[in-house]
Design a protein around this motif. Structure first.
Motif, PDB file in Angstrom:
ATOM      1  N   ALA A 140       0.871  -1.179   0.000  1.00  0.00           N
ATOM      2  CA  ALA A 140       0.000   0.000   0.000  1.00  0.00           C
ATOM      3  C   ALA A 140       0.907   1.229   0.000  1.00  0.00           C
ATOM      4  O   ALA A 140       1.271   1.744   1.058  1.00  0.00           O
ATOM      5  N   PHE A 141       1.282   1.666  -1.174  1.00  0.00           N
ATOM      6  CA  PHE A 141       2.375   2.632  -1.291  1.00  0.00           C
ATOM      7  C   PHE A 141       2.003   3.993  -0.715  1.00  0.00           C
ATOM      8  O   PHE A 141       0.928   4.534  -0.985  1.00  0.00           O
ATOM      9  N   PRO A 142       2.896   4.564   0.114  1.00  0.00           N
ATOM     10  CA  PRO A 142       2.627   5.882   0.707  1.00  0.00           C
ATOM     11  C   PRO A 142       2.646   6.984  -0.341  1.00  0.00           C
ATOM     12  O   PRO A 142       3.306   6.878  -1.373  1.00  0.00           O
ATOM     13  N   GLY A 143       1.911   8.035  -0.070  1.00  0.00           N
ATOM     14  CA  GLY A 143       1.857   9.171  -0.989  1.00  0.00           C
ATOM     15  C   GLY A 143       0.610   9.983  -0.754  1.00  0.00           C
ATOM     16  O   GLY A 143      -0.159   9.721   0.181  1.00  0.00           O
ATOM     17  N   VAL A 161      -1.641   0.050  -4.904  1.00  0.00           N
ATOM     18  CA  VAL A 161      -0.816  -1.030  -5.429  1.00  0.00           C
ATOM     19  C   VAL A 161      -0.242  -0.641  -6.791  1.00  0.00           C
ATOM     20  O   VAL A 161       0.922  -0.940  -7.096  1.00  0.00           O
ATOM     21  N   THR A 162      -1.064   0.023  -7.604  1.00  0.00           N
ATOM     22  CA  THR A 162      -0.572   0.511  -8.899  1.00  0.00           C
ATOM     23  C   THR A 162       0.619   1.439  -8.692  1.00  0.00           C
ATOM     24  O   THR A 162       1.624   1.358  -9.400  1.00  0.00           O
ATOM     25  N   ARG A 163       0.503   2.300  -7.696  1.00  0.00           N
ATOM     26  CA  ARG A 163       1.604   3.218  -7.384  1.00  0.00           C
ATOM     27  C   ARG A 163       2.834   2.446  -6.903  1.00  0.00           C
ATOM     28  O   ARG A 163       3.966   2.777  -7.272  1.00  0.00           O
ATOM     29  N   PHE A 164       2.618   1.397  -6.113  1.00  0.00           N
ATOM     30  CA  PHE A 164       3.753   0.567  -5.693  1.00  0.00           C
ATOM     31  C   PHE A 164       4.424  -0.072  -6.902  1.00  0.00           C
ATOM     32  O   PHE A 164       5.658  -0.098  -7.004  1.00  0.00           O
ATOM     33  N   ASN A 165       3.609  -0.637  -7.794  1.00  0.00           N
ATOM     34  CA  ASN A 165       4.170  -1.314  -8.960  1.00  0.00           C
ATOM     35  C   ASN A 165       5.021  -0.371  -9.799  1.00  0.00           C
ATOM     36  O   ASN A 165       6.049  -0.772 -10.361  1.00  0.00           O
ATOM     37  N   ARG A 166       4.601   0.884  -9.886  1.00  0.00           N
ATOM     38  CA  ARG A 166       5.402   1.873 -10.607  1.00  0.00           C
ATOM     39  C   ARG A 166       6.733   2.105  -9.898  1.00  0.00           C
ATOM     40  O   ARG A 166       7.789   2.177 -10.526  1.00  0.00           O
ATOM     41  N   ALA A 167       6.660   2.239  -8.570  1.00  0.00           N
ATOM     42  CA  ALA A 167       7.880   2.477  -7.792  1.00  0.00           C
ATOM     43  C   ALA A 167       8.813   1.273  -7.882  1.00  0.00           C
ATOM     44  O   ALA A 167      10.038   1.425  -7.964  1.00  0.00           O
ATOM     45  N   ALA A 168       8.246   0.066  -7.859  1.00  0.00           N
ATOM     46  CA  ALA A 168       9.066  -1.143  -7.964  1.00  0.00           C
ATOM     47  C   ALA A 168       9.768  -1.205  -9.311  1.00  0.00           C
ATOM     48  O   ALA A 168      10.941  -1.585  -9.398  1.00  0.00           O
ATOM     49  N   ALA A 269       9.851   5.048  -1.254  1.00  0.00           N
ATOM     50  CA  ALA A 269      10.879   4.827  -2.275  1.00  0.00           C
ATOM     51  C   ALA A 269      12.293   4.862  -1.687  1.00  0.00           C
ATOM     52  O   ALA A 269      13.165   4.098  -2.113  1.00  0.00           O
ATOM     53  N   ASP A 270      12.552   5.758  -0.713  1.00  0.00           N
ATOM     54  CA  ASP A 270      13.897   5.872  -0.145  1.00  0.00           C
ATOM     55  C   ASP A 270      14.314   4.588   0.565  1.00  0.00           C
ATOM     56  O   ASP A 270      15.461   4.142   0.458  1.00  0.00           O
ATOM     57  N   ALA A 271      13.381   3.992   1.309  1.00  0.00           N
ATOM     58  CA  ALA A 271      13.697   2.765   2.039  1.00  0.00           C
ATOM     59  C   ALA A 271      13.914   1.599   1.082  1.00  0.00           C
ATOM     60  O   ALA A 271      14.796   0.757   1.301  1.00  0.00           O
ATOM     61  N   ILE A 272      13.105   1.531   0.023  1.00  0.00           N
ATOM     62  CA  ILE A 272      13.286   0.480  -0.973  1.00  0.00           C
ATOM     63  C   ILE A 272      14.643   0.629  -1.652  1.00  0.00           C
ATOM     64  O   ILE A 272      15.371  -0.353  -1.864  1.00  0.00           O
ATOM     65  N   GLU A 273      15.003   1.856  -1.969  1.00  0.00           N
ATOM     66  CA  GLU A 273      16.306   2.119  -2.595  1.00  0.00           C
ATOM     67  C   GLU A 273      17.447   1.705  -1.665  1.00  0.00           C
ATOM     68  O   GLU A 273      18.444   1.120  -2.102  1.00  0.00           O
TER      69      GLU A 273
END
Length: 320
Positions: A140-143, A161-168, A269-273
């Motif tokens: 559940a991507f933050p934003g 989830v769509t936003r997460f998939n973009r970030a991924a 995104a920062d934590a995933i990076e």
């Protein structure tokens, strides 16, 4: 078949229909082509999720969506969604647990939490990647989202989830996990711990390195993260109590080796990076030595760790 292929097929079919399809069509899962369309809710929702800067406007599938052309600050054309008056703007912060996200969505939209909980159980309809194993926690991507009054809980969660998939995709999560010898879910789990443990995003790569150093330590070393223990107990605190550490939860990394079974929150995104590109260093411990200033220090030895604990206590005024 990819989400993009599903979307193209669905839109192609819709273009030849006399009447627009009802939203429920995307939710029903029956044999053949209907099954594929049932799995394409996230793809359909993506049509109604438009980025305006860092804000995402979410329209219901049955809501009229006008997409005028506009000029951005950089001078390039970008699609904007004309959402009208009946909309709610909400910001989901990094690191919130899914239960907290649902509470916030409920409070902002007026929809019962139970509706979001039911929608969250249908991972396929939400467009979760296969490696999520059907669980929404972590995805559940933050934003910031502008949600129309016509958007259902399922559509809102699918938009996240769509936003997460973009970030991924932007971060190269799947390929990066493969290069690291980890699964994408393991990387996301690391990212969720990094997000929860950090005070300053500049420390995130170092925290990620500590996690990997512990996982790869010889002899085997437990993660011993209070944040995972508290998640397993559904508690909110800065540190776990001695009683908490006796928990038999699979998230108790004081008694179990390795990572917990999944994310403990929804990282940004920062934590995933950071999880994909940890800093280089020998650190095994870190301590917040100055909570007011958010100063975190790292060390590679138990003796150094004990010194940092003393420094932290002095700064907190609780003794040397």
């Amino acid at each position: 078949m990819s989400i993009e292929d599903l979307l193209r097929e669905t839109l192609s079919d819709m273009a030849h229909e006399e009447q627009p399809p009802p939203p429920g069509r995307f939710l029903q899962v029956h044999g053949g082509r209907s099954r594929r369309r049932g799995l394409a809710l996230a793809a359909a929702v993506a049509v109604a999720v438009m980025a305006v800067g860092s804000t995402f406007a979410v329209e219901g599938l049955s809501s009229p969506v006008a997409v005028p052309r506009a000029v951005t600050e950089q001078g390039s054309d970008e699609a904007l969604v004309e959402t009208g008056r009946d909309q709610t703007t909400l910001t989901v912060k990094e690191g919130l647990r899914l239960a907290q996200v649902m509470q916030k969505l409920s409070a902002s939209t007026g929809r019962p939490v139970a509706e979001f909980e039911r929608a969250a159980k249908d991972g396929r309809a939400l467009g979760l990647p296969a490696y999520a194993k059907g669980a929404l926690e972590g995805f559940a991507f933050p934003g910031t989202y502008e949600v129309s009054s016509g958007a259902s809980p399922g559509e809102i969660l699918a938009a996240m989830v769509t936003r997460f998939n973009r970030a991924a995709e932007d971060s190269g999560l799947v390929d990066g996990a493969r290069r690291a010898g980890r699964t994408p879910l393991e990387i996301l789990t690391v990212a969720s711990i990094v997000q929860t443990e950090s005070y300053d995003k500049r420390d995130m790569p170092k925290i990620a390195r500590v996690i990997y150093n512990r996982l790869n330590h010889t002899p085997e070393m437990k993660l011993q993260m209070d944040s995972t223990v508290l998640y397993g107990l559904n508690k909110f605190s800065i540190s776990a109590s001695s009683e908490d550490l006796k928990s038999r939860s699979r998230y108790n990394t004081y008694v179990r080796l390795g990572l917990p079974p999944g994310p403990i929150g929804n990282p940004g995104a920062d934590a995933i990076e950071a999880a994909l590109k940890p800093a280089t260093g020998p650190w095994l411990f870190y301590v917040i030595t100055d909570p007011e200033k958010g100063v975190m220090k790292f060390t590679d030895s138990e003796s150094g760790f004990l010194k940092l604990i003393k420094e932290s206590r002095r700064n907190r005024g609780t003794g040397g």
